[in-house]
Scaffold this motif. Structure first.
Motif, PDB file in Angstrom:
ATOM      1  N   UNK A  20      42.680  43.369  60.177  1.00 26.95           N
ATOM      2  CA  UNK A  20      42.445  42.961  58.792  1.00 26.95           C
ATOM      3  C   UNK A  20      43.709  43.190  57.979  1.00 26.95           C
ATOM      4  N   UNK A  21      44.065  42.199  57.191  1.00 27.18           N
ATOM      5  CA  UNK A  21      45.230  42.307  56.305  1.00 27.18           C
ATOM      6  C   UNK A  21      46.502  42.717  57.051  1.00 27.18           C
ATOM      7  N   UNK A  22      46.638  42.212  58.278  1.00 29.27           N
ATOM      8  CA  UNK A  22      47.838  42.480  59.059  1.00 29.27           C
ATOM      9  C   UNK A  22      47.910  43.841  59.709  1.00 29.27           C
ATOM     10  N   UNK A  23      46.806  44.610  59.671  1.00 27.42           N
ATOM     11  CA  UNK A  23      46.773  45.956  60.237  1.00 27.42           C
ATOM     12  C   UNK A  23      45.665  46.069  61.276  1.00 27.42           C
ATOM     13  N   UNK A  24      45.798  47.047  62.163  1.00 22.48           N
ATOM     14  CA  UNK A  24      44.703  47.385  63.069  1.00 22.48           C
ATOM     15  C   UNK A  24      43.665  48.165  62.267  1.00 22.48           C
ATOM     16  N   UNK A  25      42.576  47.501  61.901  1.00 24.42           N
ATOM     17  CA  UNK A  25      41.557  48.134  61.070  1.00 24.42           C
ATOM     18  C   UNK A  25      40.614  48.992  61.895  1.00 24.42           C
ATOM     19  N   UNK A  26      40.355  48.577  63.134  1.00 24.07           N
ATOM     20  CA  UNK A  26      39.412  49.312  63.972  1.00 24.07           C
ATOM     21  C   UNK A  26      39.739  49.067  65.438  1.00 24.07           C
ATOM     22  N   UNK A  27      39.695  50.117  66.238  1.00 19.91           N
ATOM     23  CA  UNK A  27      39.867  50.024  67.693  1.00 19.91           C
ATOM     24  C   UNK A  27      38.740  50.832  68.315  1.00 19.91           C
ATOM     25  N   UNK A  28      37.733  50.144  68.832  1.00 20.40           N
ATOM     26  CA  UNK A  28      36.517  50.808  69.299  1.00 20.40           C
ATOM     27  C   UNK A  28      36.238  50.494  70.765  1.00 20.40           C
ATOM     28  N   UNK A  29      35.842  51.541  71.499  1.00 21.54           N
ATOM     29  CA  UNK A  29      35.486  51.368  72.899  1.00 21.54           C
ATOM     30  C   UNK A  29      34.170  50.606  73.017  1.00 21.54           C
ATOM     31  N   UNK A 363      59.098  52.884  62.987  1.00 19.38           N
ATOM     32  CA  UNK A 363      57.985  53.523  62.296  1.00 19.38           C
ATOM     33  C   UNK A 363      56.693  52.756  62.584  1.00 19.38           C
ATOM     34  N   UNK A 364      55.584  53.478  62.676  1.00 17.61           N
ATOM     35  CA  UNK A 364      54.247  52.878  62.861  1.00 17.61           C
ATOM     36  C   UNK A 364      54.216  51.940  64.061  1.00 17.61           C
ATOM     37  N   UNK A 365      54.861  52.352  65.146  1.00 22.26           N
ATOM     38  CA  UNK A 365      54.863  51.556  66.378  1.00 22.26           C
ATOM     39  C   UNK A 365      53.687  51.993  67.244  1.00 22.26           C
ATOM     40  N   UNK A 366      52.990  51.043  67.813  1.00 18.00           N
ATOM     41  CA  UNK A 366      51.913  51.361  68.738  1.00 18.00           C
ATOM     42  C   UNK A 366      50.578  50.808  68.276  1.00 18.00           C
ATOM     43  N   UNK A 373      49.511  45.299  62.842  1.00 18.30           N
ATOM     44  CA  UNK A 373      48.842  44.672  63.990  1.00 18.30           C
ATOM     45  C   UNK A 373      49.852  43.876  64.808  1.00 18.30           C
ATOM     46  N   UNK A 374      50.716  44.611  65.490  1.00 18.85           N
ATOM     47  CA  UNK A 374      51.726  44.032  66.375  1.00 18.85           C
ATOM     48  C   UNK A 374      51.333  44.352  67.809  1.00 18.85           C
ATOM     49  N   UNK A 375      51.270  43.358  68.661  1.00 17.64           N
ATOM     50  CA  UNK A 375      50.906  43.625  70.044  1.00 17.64           C
ATOM     51  C   UNK A 375      51.034  42.400  70.915  1.00 17.64           C
ATOM     52  N   UNK A 376      50.974  42.624  72.219  1.00 13.95           N
ATOM     53  CA  UNK A 376      51.058  41.538  73.194  1.00 13.95           C
ATOM     54  C   UNK A 376      49.924  41.685  74.200  1.00 13.95           C
ATOM     55  N   UNK A 377      49.474  40.557  74.718  1.00 21.29           N
ATOM     56  CA  UNK A 377      48.467  40.545  75.779  1.00 21.29           C
ATOM     57  C   UNK A 377      49.147  40.155  77.074  1.00 21.29           C
ATOM     58  N   UNK A 378      48.965  40.975  78.100  1.00 18.94           N
ATOM     59  CA  UNK A 378      49.641  40.789  79.380  1.00 18.94           C
ATOM     60  C   UNK A 378      48.641  40.444  80.473  1.00 18.94           C
ATOM     61  N   UNK A 399      51.735  41.369  62.837  1.00 22.70           N
ATOM     62  CA  UNK A 399      50.983  41.475  61.582  1.00 22.70           C
ATOM     63  C   UNK A 399      49.740  40.586  61.615  1.00 22.70           C
ATOM     64  N   UNK A 400      49.135  40.512  62.806  1.00 22.29           N
ATOM     65  CA  UNK A 400      47.899  39.758  62.948  1.00 22.29           C
ATOM     66  C   UNK A 400      48.073  38.272  63.118  1.00 22.29           C
ATOM     67  N   UNK A 401      49.302  37.780  63.139  1.00 21.41           N
ATOM     68  CA  UNK A 401      49.575  36.357  63.307  1.00 21.41           C
ATOM     69  C   UNK A 401      50.202  36.118  64.680  1.00 21.41           C
ATOM     70  N   UNK A 402      49.756  35.067  65.343  1.00 23.64           N
ATOM     71  CA  UNK A 402      50.235  34.766  66.686  1.00 23.64           C
ATOM     72  C   UNK A 402      51.610  34.092  66.619  1.00 23.64           C
TER      73      UNK A 402
END
Length: 417
Positions: A20-29, A363-366, A373-378, A399-402
């Motif tokens: 949400x809003x370019x951030x990881x708002x929730x990460x739930x198992x 800063x704020x990496x991970x 919301x920066x990440x890659x799918x492998x 930031x949530x954009x592909x």
């Protein structure tokens, strides 16, 4: 945006990630796999059990020289020093348009392979400093897509190149983020030590990070690493300093390395190794036995020091191959350094993610709640499977954009066995 059925590093469960809003708002198992409702999915993504991790980090590359191999001549000996000569021939051909075209093509290649954070060394032994100015401009223009740190790198020496120190100072004024150096290429030992003192002084004056091409040579008597580590420690900036290459360490005897490691550990400096480039450039004066010419990655890591892997070059006077794939450099590095045990495999991606993020002081990496919301799918479910299969980057998100998305490669026809 929601990503379901994703795996995270060092975890076996599946996760739902809400952006949400370019951030990881929730990460739930998740308790079990979730089915994505195609009618309401929108931008939501089903990761299908594949690995979602922080973007790859390229901590050492020369963007100003990328895609110039063979211009105007090829490096036919394959040596480091001929590469420097060929680059000296190419520098007069530099222009803003030339640099922008090649750099953007290279950055697109890196994005396609999961990179979002880059540290690039830009040659300051060019009186025009056109590459320095252009890269600082591109860094600022592309900040929404990539994080770029620009290193003021004196390819032909701070004190061995005419007006070298003044050009370094000018580069800092233009806006370089990091102070570089190359003490082993200075004409004398004394000038090499002087260059280290100069670059530390510049870092302190301008409050910058440091990244030095240090002892990138097979000579066991090239020992500027100890001088750099001591100067950084004395200045109180060890954690802000990176020693790149340090390939002479491969030629140091164990007795000296035992003494050296004590200083390195106390100094808190970081290291970058460029496996494909070093295995190509080093050992050129050997017949047999022939040295591999990489720094002691395995031993540094075991001693608790921070090491990142990098590509160094893509189709330039020093390395005429390269394709932007950090996973290739990781594969080479683990093989060359004989880090092929299972414990090495399960944390393998550290070398091209967390370790390099640490030395770049990102800063704020991970992948954590509240982080960008920066990440890659492998195409793999963990470090080991991604490494073994050289997994494709299926999408690169910032930031949530592909930024980039691809379909997994599939075999559509195969002969019966």
């Amino acid at each position: 945006m929601k990503i379901i059925n994703a795996r995270l590093r060092q975890q076996t469960a599946l996760y739902t990630i809400i952006v949400e809003n370019g951030l990881f708002a929730s990460i739930q198992q998740q308790d079990q796999p979730v089915v994505l409702d195609a009618s309401t999915a929108g931008d939501d993504i089903d990761a299908q059990g594949k690995l979602f991790c922080a973007p790859f980090v390229e901590p050492h590359i020369h963007l100003d020289a990328a895609l110039t191999a063979g211009e105007p001549e090829w490096n036919r000996s394959g040596t480091l020093f001929e590469g420097i000569e060929r680059w000296s021939q190419r520098k007069p051909m530099l222009s803003p348009d030339d640099i922008r075209r090649r750099v953007k093509d290279t950055l697109a290649m890196l994005i396609d392979n999961g990179v979002q954070h880059i540290r690039t060394h830009i040659d300051t032994t060019d009186p025009s400093l056109v590459a320095m100015s252009t890269l600082c401009e591109l860094r600022d223009e592309l900040k929404d897509v990539l994080d770029i740190q620009v290193v003021a790198f004196p390819q032909e020496g701070i004190h061995s190149y005419p007006n070298g120190e003044a050009l370094m100072t000018e580069a800092m004024e233009i806006g370089a983020d990091v102070v570089g150096g190359i003490p082993h290429f200075e004409y004398t030992r004394e000038l090499g030590e002087k260059s280290v003192k100069t670059l530390i002084q510049l870092a302190l004056k301008y409050d910058r990070l440091v990244d030095v091409h240090c002892d990138e040579i097979d000579d066991p008597n090239s020992r500027f690493l100890e001088f750099l580590a001591h100067e950084a420690m004395q200045a109180g900036i060890g954690d802000r300093v990176t020693a790149s290459h340090t390939t002479a360490m491969h030629s140091y005897d164990n007795a000296y390395c035992s003494k050296l490691f004590r200083l390195l550990k106390h100094s808190s400096i970081h290291f970058v190794s460029c496996p494909t480039e070093s295995i190509h450039l080093q050992g050129r004066f050997d017949s047999y036995p022939k040295r591999r010419g990489l720094t002691r990655v395995k031993e540094l890591t075991a001693a608790g020091m921070n090491v990142g892997f990098a590509q160094d070059s893509i189709f330039d006077p020093w390395y005429s191959l390269g394709n932007g794939k950090l996973l290739r450099s990781l594969d080479f590095g683990l093989h060359i350094c004989q880090m092929m045990g299972y414990d090495d495999f399960v944390h393998a991606l550290d070398f091209i993610t967390d370790n390099s993020a640490k030395l770049m002081q990102l800063k704020s990496y991970g992948v954590k709640e509240g982080h960008p919301a920066n990440g890659i799918l492998l195409s793999g479910e963990d470090d080991y499977s991604v490494l073994r299969n050289q997994g494709e980057v299926l999408f690169n998100m910032r930031h949530g954009k592909i930024l980039m998305q691809r379909q997994p490669s599939t075999v559509i026809q195969r002969v019966s066995l």
